[in-house]
Design a protein around this motif. Structure first.
Motif, PDB file in Angstrom:
ATOM      1  N   VAL A   1     -31.445  -8.551  21.993  1.00 25.76           N
ATOM      2  CA  VAL A   1     -32.850  -8.253  21.719  1.00 25.76           C
ATOM      3  C   VAL A   1     -33.173  -6.803  22.092  1.00 25.76           C
ATOM      4  N   ILE A   2     -32.629  -6.327  23.193  1.00 21.35           N
ATOM      5  CA  ILE A   2     -32.825  -4.932  23.585  1.00 21.35           C
ATOM      6  C   ILE A   2     -32.239  -3.993  22.534  1.00 21.35           C
ATOM      7  N   CYS A   3     -31.057  -4.315  22.022  1.00 16.79           N
ATOM      8  CA  CYS A   3     -30.448  -3.503  20.966  1.00 16.79           C
ATOM      9  C   CYS A   3     -31.291  -3.540  19.692  1.00 16.79           C
ATOM     10  N   PHE A   4     -31.829  -4.690  19.384  1.00 19.57           N
ATOM     11  CA  PHE A   4     -32.689  -4.822  18.205  1.00 19.57           C
ATOM     12  C   PHE A   4     -33.919  -3.919  18.327  1.00 19.57           C
ATOM     13  N   PHE A   5     -34.558  -3.937  19.491  1.00 15.67           N
ATOM     14  CA  PHE A   5     -35.725  -3.087  19.691  1.00 15.67           C
ATOM     15  C   PHE A   5     -35.354  -1.611  19.739  1.00 15.67           C
ATOM     16  N   SER A   6     -34.166  -1.277  20.226  1.00 16.10           N
ATOM     17  CA  SER A   6     -33.747   0.125  20.224  1.00 16.10           C
ATOM     18  C   SER A   6     -33.564   0.637  18.796  1.00 16.10           C
ATOM     19  N   ILE A   7     -33.103  -0.205  17.895  1.00 16.85           N
ATOM     20  CA  ILE A   7     -32.990   0.185  16.485  1.00 16.85           C
ATOM     21  C   ILE A   7     -34.390   0.397  15.890  1.00 16.85           C
ATOM     22  N   ILE A   8     -35.320  -0.479  16.224  1.00 15.35           N
ATOM     23  CA  ILE A   8     -36.697  -0.323  15.740  1.00 15.35           C
ATOM     24  C   ILE A   8     -37.301   0.973  16.269  1.00 15.35           C
ATOM     25  N   ILE A   9     -37.108   1.250  17.545  1.00 12.93           N
ATOM     26  CA  ILE A   9     -37.648   2.477  18.137  1.00 12.93           C
ATOM     27  C   ILE A   9     -36.969   3.705  17.532  1.00 12.93           C
ATOM     28  N   GLY A  10     -35.654   3.643  17.337  1.00 11.96           N
ATOM     29  CA  GLY A  10     -34.946   4.762  16.713  1.00 11.96           C
ATOM     30  C   GLY A  10     -35.441   5.047  15.310  1.00 11.96           C
ATOM     31  N   THR A  11     -35.714   4.018  14.556  1.00 10.74           N
ATOM     32  CA  THR A  11     -36.247   4.202  13.212  1.00 10.74           C
ATOM     33  C   THR A  11     -37.659   4.776  13.264  1.00 10.74           C
ATOM     34  N   ALA A  12     -38.465   4.317  14.210  1.00 12.31           N
ATOM     35  CA  ALA A  12     -39.837   4.817  14.337  1.00 12.31           C
ATOM     36  C   ALA A  12     -39.870   6.281  14.771  1.00 12.31           C
ATOM     37  N   VAL A  13     -38.865   6.707  15.530  1.00 10.26           N
ATOM     38  CA  VAL A  13     -38.813   8.082  15.998  1.00 10.26           C
ATOM     39  C   VAL A  13     -38.394   9.023  14.871  1.00 10.26           C
ATOM     40  N   GLY A  14     -37.727   8.495  13.871  1.00 13.03           N
ATOM     41  CA  GLY A  14     -37.380   9.331  12.731  1.00 13.03           C
ATOM     42  C   GLY A  14     -35.903   9.374  12.389  1.00 13.03           C
ATOM     43  N   MET A  15     -35.108   8.530  12.999  1.00 15.88           N
ATOM     44  CA  MET A  15     -33.684   8.503  12.668  1.00 15.88           C
ATOM     45  C   MET A  15     -33.514   7.902  11.274  1.00 15.88           C
ATOM     46  N   ASP A  16     -32.619   8.485  10.513  1.00 15.45           N
ATOM     47  CA  ASP A  16     -32.346   7.923   9.192  1.00 15.45           C
ATOM     48  C   ASP A  16     -31.063   7.095   9.249  1.00 15.45           C
ATOM     49  N   GLN A  17     -30.685   6.532   8.120  1.00 16.60           N
ATOM     50  CA  GLN A  17     -29.555   5.610   8.090  1.00 16.60           C
ATOM     51  C   GLN A  17     -28.240   6.295   8.463  1.00 16.60           C
ATOM     52  N   SER A  18     -28.075   7.544   8.092  1.00 20.61           N
ATOM     53  CA  SER A  18     -26.828   8.239   8.418  1.00 20.61           C
ATOM     54  C   SER A  18     -26.709   8.516   9.915  1.00 20.61           C
ATOM     55  N   ALA A  19     -27.831   8.650  10.618  1.00 27.41           N
ATOM     56  CA  ALA A  19     -27.797   8.885  12.059  1.00 27.41           C
ATOM     57  C   ALA A  19     -27.333   7.648  12.818  1.00 27.41           C
ATOM     58  N   PHE A  20     -27.563   6.480  12.246  1.00 27.52           N
ATOM     59  CA  PHE A  20     -27.136   5.252  12.902  1.00 27.52           C
ATOM     60  C   PHE A  20     -25.635   4.993  12.748  1.00 27.52           C
ATOM     61  N   GLY A  21     -24.943   5.811  12.008  1.00 32.07           N
ATOM     62  CA  GLY A  21     -23.506   5.630  11.795  1.00 32.07           C
ATOM     63  C   GLY A  21     -22.636   6.405  12.751  1.00 32.07           C
ATOM     64  N   HIS A  22     -23.224   7.107  13.710  1.00 33.54           N
ATOM     65  CA  HIS A  22     -22.457   7.948  14.632  1.00 33.54           C
ATOM     66  C   HIS A  22     -22.681   7.515  16.074  1.00 33.54           C
ATOM     67  N   GLY A  23     -21.691   7.772  16.884  1.00 36.63           N
ATOM     68  CA  GLY A  23     -21.815   7.501  18.316  1.00 36.63           C
ATOM     69  C   GLY A  23     -21.789   6.022  18.632  1.00 36.63           C
ATOM     70  N   ILE A  24     -22.694   5.617  19.491  1.00 37.96           N
ATOM     71  CA  ILE A  24     -22.755   4.221  19.947  1.00 37.96           C
ATOM     72  C   ILE A  24     -23.606   3.357  19.027  1.00 37.96           C
ATOM     73  N   TRP A  25     -24.308   3.961  18.082  1.00 32.37           N
ATOM     74  CA  TRP A  25     -25.236   3.228  17.231  1.00 32.37           C
ATOM     75  C   TRP A  25     -24.589   2.121  16.401  1.00 32.37           C
ATOM     76  N   PRO A  26     -23.366   2.278  15.888  1.00 30.39           N
ATOM     77  CA  PRO A  26     -22.782   1.128  15.173  1.00 30.39           C
ATOM     78  C   PRO A  26     -22.619  -0.119  16.052  1.00 30.39           C
ATOM     79  N   VAL A  27     -22.290   0.090  17.316  1.00 34.54           N
ATOM     80  CA  VAL A  27     -22.155  -1.047  18.241  1.00 34.54           C
ATOM     81  C   VAL A  27     -23.529  -1.652  18.516  1.00 34.54           C
ATOM     82  N   ILE A  28     -24.532  -0.789  18.700  1.00 36.78           N
ATOM     83  CA  ILE A  28     -25.891  -1.278  18.947  1.00 36.78           C
ATOM     84  C   ILE A  28     -26.406  -2.047  17.737  1.00 36.78           C
ATOM     85  N   ALA A  29     -26.047  -1.596  16.543  1.00 39.12           N
ATOM     86  CA  ALA A  29     -26.495  -2.286  15.332  1.00 39.12           C
ATOM     87  C   ALA A  29     -25.760  -3.602  15.112  1.00 39.12           C
TER      88      ALA A  29
END
Length: 91
Positions: free
Chosen positions: A31-59
C-alpha cells in the motif's frame, strides 16, 4: 478477582504468527508503494521516469504483494478454523 487461564484452548503456533505478521507487513509495504506511485505521478513524473532506479520494484510490489498477502490471510483463516475445530471436537 480471578484470572481466567483457559488451558484447554489451543495456543497459536509459530506458523500462524509468521503468516499473520508477514501478511500484514507485505500488505502495508504494498500500500505504501502504491501511494508512492500516486504521489510520484502527482509530482510530475512521467512513465519513462518510473522505469529507472528502484521504481520498477516499487511498481511491481503491489501487483504481487497484495495477492500474496491475501492468500496468506486465507491460509491463516483455514489454519485457525482447523485448530478451533480440533479443539471443539476434543481430539
Amino acid at each position: 478477582m480471578s484470572k481466567h487461564d483457559d488451558l484447554s484452548a489451543p495456543q497459536t503456533g509459530r506458523l500462524e504468527r509468521f503468516l499473520a505478521f508477514t501478511a500484514l507487513a507485505l500488505a502495508a509495504v504494498s500500500v505504501i508503494c502504491f501511494f508512492s506511485i500516486i504521489i510520484g505521478t502527482a509530482v510530475g513524473m512521467d512513465q519513462s521516469a518510473f522505469g529507472h532506479g528502484i521504481w520498477p520494484v516499487i511498481a511491481a510490489l503491489p501487483l504481487f504483494g497484495l495477492p500474496i498477502a491475501f492468500l496468506m490471510i486465507i491460509t491463516l483463516l483455514v489454519l485457525s478454523w482447523a485448530r478451533r475445530g480440533r479443539a471443539g471436537s476434543g481430539s
